[in-house]
Write a protein that holds these residues in place. Structure first.
Motif, PDB file in Angstrom:
ATOM      1  N   GLY A 118      -8.784  13.165  -5.764  1.00 39.03           N
ATOM      2  CA  GLY A 118      -9.957  12.920  -6.596  1.00 39.03           C
ATOM      3  C   GLY A 118     -10.005  11.540  -7.198  1.00 39.03           C
ATOM      4  N   ILE A 119      -9.327  10.572  -6.574  1.00 37.58           N
ATOM      5  CA  ILE A 119      -9.314   9.190  -7.053  1.00 37.58           C
ATOM      6  C   ILE A 119     -10.227   8.355  -6.162  1.00 37.58           C
ATOM      7  N   ARG A 120     -11.208   7.680  -6.754  1.00 35.64           N
ATOM      8  CA  ARG A 120     -12.025   6.719  -6.019  1.00 35.64           C
ATOM      9  C   ARG A 120     -11.328   5.365  -6.037  1.00 35.64           C
ATOM     10  N   VAL A 121     -11.612   4.538  -5.029  1.00 36.71           N
ATOM     11  CA  VAL A 121     -10.958   3.233  -4.884  1.00 36.71           C
ATOM     12  C   VAL A 121     -12.010   2.150  -4.729  1.00 36.71           C
ATOM     13  N   ILE A 122     -11.959   1.152  -5.612  1.00 35.84           N
ATOM     14  CA  ILE A 122     -12.803  -0.040  -5.466  1.00 35.84           C
ATOM     15  C   ILE A 122     -11.892  -1.239  -5.237  1.00 35.84           C
ATOM     16  N   ILE A 123     -12.408  -2.217  -4.498  1.00 33.59           N
ATOM     17  CA  ILE A 123     -11.599  -3.392  -4.169  1.00 33.59           C
ATOM     18  C   ILE A 123     -12.218  -4.652  -4.758  1.00 33.59           C
ATOM     19  N   ASP A 124     -11.370  -5.613  -5.071  1.00 34.12           N
ATOM     20  CA  ASP A 124     -11.836  -6.909  -5.556  1.00 34.12           C
ATOM     21  C   ASP A 124     -12.599  -7.606  -4.433  1.00 34.12           C
ATOM     22  N   PHE A 155       0.818  -1.205   0.000  1.00 32.02           N
ATOM     23  CA  PHE A 155       0.000   0.000   0.000  1.00 32.02           C
ATOM     24  C   PHE A 155       0.854   1.258   0.000  1.00 32.02           C
ATOM     25  N   GLN A 156       1.922   1.269   0.787  1.00 31.44           N
ATOM     26  CA  GLN A 156       2.776   2.457   0.826  1.00 31.44           C
ATOM     27  C   GLN A 156       3.445   2.699  -0.515  1.00 31.44           C
ATOM     28  N   GLY A 157       3.729   1.619  -1.233  1.00 31.80           N
ATOM     29  CA  GLY A 157       4.298   1.786  -2.561  1.00 31.80           C
ATOM     30  C   GLY A 157       3.329   2.461  -3.504  1.00 31.80           C
ATOM     31  N   PHE A 168      -3.758   0.928   4.648  1.00 33.88           N
ATOM     32  CA  PHE A 168      -4.815   0.976   3.644  1.00 33.88           C
ATOM     33  C   PHE A 168      -5.668   2.227   3.817  1.00 33.88           C
ATOM     34  N   GLN A 169      -5.977   2.560   5.054  1.00 28.26           N
ATOM     35  CA  GLN A 169      -6.754   3.771   5.287  1.00 28.26           C
ATOM     36  C   GLN A 169      -5.998   5.003   4.800  1.00 28.26           C
ATOM     37  N   GLN A 170      -4.692   5.022   4.992  1.00 27.80           N
ATOM     38  CA  GLN A 170      -3.898   6.152   4.485  1.00 27.80           C
ATOM     39  C   GLN A 170      -3.959   6.210   2.964  1.00 27.80           C
ATOM     40  N   LEU A 171      -3.912   5.034   2.342  1.00 29.21           N
ATOM     41  CA  LEU A 171      -4.017   5.000   0.882  1.00 29.21           C
ATOM     42  C   LEU A 171      -5.344   5.587   0.429  1.00 29.21           C
ATOM     43  N   LEU A 172      -6.415   5.212   1.105  1.00 27.42           N
ATOM     44  CA  LEU A 172      -7.714   5.779   0.752  1.00 27.42           C
ATOM     45  C   LEU A 172      -7.717   7.285   0.886  1.00 27.42           C
ATOM     46  N   ASP A 204     -17.591   1.192   5.338  1.00 24.54           N
ATOM     47  CA  ASP A 204     -17.282   2.016   6.500  1.00 24.54           C
ATOM     48  C   ASP A 204     -15.826   2.446   6.523  1.00 24.54           C
ATOM     49  N   GLN A 205     -14.942   1.634   5.970  1.00 24.98           N
ATOM     50  CA  GLN A 205     -13.537   2.022   5.872  1.00 24.98           C
ATOM     51  C   GLN A 205     -13.336   3.168   4.894  1.00 24.98           C
ATOM     52  N   GLY A 206     -14.289   3.332   3.975  1.00 27.53           N
ATOM     53  CA  GLY A 206     -14.189   4.414   3.007  1.00 27.53           C
ATOM     54  C   GLY A 206     -13.951   3.975   1.582  1.00 27.53           C
TER      55      GLY A 206
END
Length: 559
Positions: free
Chosen positions: A148-154, A79-81, A137-141, A239-241
């Motif tokens: 302005g980037i939305r994030v969806i997960i598998d 995630f940090q990468g 992961f929360q920091q990445l979000l 809830d995580q965002g």
């Protein structure tokens, strides 16, 4: 920019592990000598609704976390990468155009898993420690949302890992978890929906059902407790965002006798799930992997089902149109997609993590890769770019070779890691990488940047009507797009060879009279075009010659 309201027994085992999104059939790839469909019938389509959701206006980027960027030298992306490289995707500054212009990210599985790919989950409410912590992961979000980037997960909900605590408990027939899976006292006859064995003997002597592989037992959705668990996981991640979900292997939730895919109960489940997640966040987005023909895919769609679905027929048609030099292949598939999804809610792509990479499928011909990008980034639907596609990364089966580390620079390990990468860097990385292409004006990377920014700046490319023009040159892809008074003409020569004296014809349209042409992309092919009173166009000469792979976007304006 655009901050706004947007890796000799072990090998055999690997080859047997189908990452839960394997196709039911092998896509057909045509060659220049293959028979080609006849000229596409003319079709005029205007979206029934457009631009009301953030995903309608976004270009997505698919990331395999393990292969994107390693921040701590262990050879595994994390995630940090991703955070370190976010400015490459979108720097959050609407006044710059040095970034790629991405406004949505799809993260391949991020949950704990015993495999490299992650499509066998052991905990639906945590992250893979290889990738970092939940706080990472929360920091990445947060960093994504700030740009302005939305994030969806598998979301891998058809099956779990056989190492999941649920399945381990389910081996005891008296456990309440036993009914989380599909069991038989004897081995049923016949093969699974993918044409392979799908019943496997467990240590308890019973047989369990697993569509893809023995290590991925299918969940039993006839048990309401399973749905409760998946709803809880849905709630947790919203809830995580996270901004939504890419649903893996969506066709296989329910088995109904001999119906092992696309069961009515499966389609109904997604309709109910939609109601659930929209109550949590009305702007949460779902996109489904239903790897079949477009007509069957449509059963899963809006307004009651998944927000979007990947168009596998269309992806194949993009490549086949380019390999045959026949635009009708692609135009017909676009027409089919629009027929079943008239609101343009479908998602488009050239290839993904389960398929031969586009550059390899196109015989490493950069001109064709550019033309493919042009078609889907100027066409209707929601575009998804597979990481590395934009620099021409190559790859063929086995799956690990489709998911090699991202090639950032000509430095050691292609700039991916200071350690030993989990999988070897692909050949040719010294030349094929972000740093090299970023300073080459005519590079594939800058081509992608230009097209994405062009799409962002012109709503007509995202939401406009889709009106194909017929041409006497089979190689010519020509489409009118209209939206709120703005008219654009997109043109591409799908062949490597120049074509001469190509005309276009149109039976009817909303246009009439004479229009001046202005070039938004590529050369000005002509200065003026005239439509008859009924909107028709008869054998209009586009240009004396179109070079191989030439593309253009022209705005048509009243003088």
């Amino acid at each position: 920019m655009h901050n706004h309201h947007r890796l000799f027994g072990a090998l055999v085992l690997v080859l047997l592990v189908l990452a839960a999104c394997q196709p039911a059939v092998t896509p057909t790839i045509f060659t220049e000598s293959s028979p080609i469909p006849s000229e596409t019938a003319e079709v005029t389509s205007t979206p029934t609704a457009a631009g009301t959701n953030w995903w309608d206006e976004a270009v997505f980027y698919e990331i395999f976390v393990r292969s994107f960027k390693d921040s701590d030298g262990d050879g595994i992306g994390d995630f940090q990468g991703i955070i370190q490289q976010l400015d490459y995707l979108n720097d959050g500054d609407p006044n710059t155009n040095v970034d790629l212009g991405i406004e949505g990210i799809w993260l391949m599985p991020i949950h704990p898993s015993p495999s490299y790919h992650g499509y066998d989950v052991t905990d639906y409410q945590d992250v893979n420690p290889d990738y970092g912590t939940l706080e990472d992961f929360q920091q990445l979000l947060e960093e994504c949302h700030a740009r302005g980037i939305r994030v969806i997960i598998d979301f891998v909900i058809n099956h779990t890992s056989d190492k999941h605590p649920w399945f381990q408990a389910a081996l005891d027939p008296t456990s309440p978890y036993h009914e989380y899976y599909v069991w038989s006292e004897t081995k049923p006859q016949g093969l699974g929906p993918l044409g392979q064995e799908s019943w496997f003997k467990a240590p308890n002597g019973k047989y369990y059902y697993a569509v893809f592989w023995s290590g991925m037992p299918d969940l039993n959705y006839n048990n309401p407790k399973v749905t409760e668990e998946i709803y809880a996981a849905t709630q947790f991640w919203l809830d995580q965002g996270v901004d939504g979900f890419r649903v893996d292997a969506a066709r296989y939730l329910f088995e109904d006798g001999e119906v092992l895919q696309d069961a009515p109960a499966t389609i109904k489940w997604y309709q109910d799930w939609r109601t659930f997640y929209k109550q949590i966040n009305p702007q949460a987005f779902s996109v489904g992997e239903v790897w079949t023909d477009t007509q069957n895919i449509a059963k899963y769609g809006t307004p009651d089902g998944l927000d979007s679905l990947f168009m596998f027929d269309l992806a194949e048609a993009f490549l086949n149109g380019l390999l045959t030099g026949n635009a009708a292949v692609t135009l017909k598939s676009y027409k089919d997609a629009i027929q079943y999804f008239p609101d343009y809610s479908f998602s488009t792509f050239l290839s993904n993590h389960d398929q031969t990479r586009a550059m390899t499928a196109l015989n490493e011909q950069e001109i064709k890769a550019k033309t493919g990008a042009f078609m889907y980034l100027t066409g209707p639907g929601i575009p998804f770019i597979y990481y590395g596609e934009e620099i021409g990364m190559t790859g063929n089966k086995p799956d690990e070779m489709l998911r090699t580390p991202m090639q950032w620079s000509a430095e050691a390990n292609a700039g991916f890691s200071s350690g030993t990468p989990w999988e070897a860097i692909n050949q040719g990385w010294e030349q094929t990488n972000v740093a090299v292409q970023a300073v080459q004006p005519d590079s594939l990377l800058n081509w992608y940047k230009g097209l994405i920014h062009l799409r962002e700046a012109n709503p007509t490319l995202r939401m406009g009507s889709f009106v194909p023009l017929n041409s006497n040159c089979k190689e010519v892809y020509a489409v009118l797009r209209e939206y709120e008074g703005d008219t654009l003409l997109t043109v591409a020569n799908l062949s490597l060879r120049p074509v001469q004296n190509c005309t276009v014809t149109l039976r009817t349209s909303n246009l009439s009279g004479t229009y001046q042409a202005e070039a938004l992309w590529g050369a000005l092919l002509f200065e003026q075009i005239s439509f008859a009173a009924d909107g028709s166009l008869d054998k209009f000469m586009l240009a004396p010659e179109l070079a191989g792979g030439q593309t253009a976007v022209l705005r048509l304006v009243r003088p």
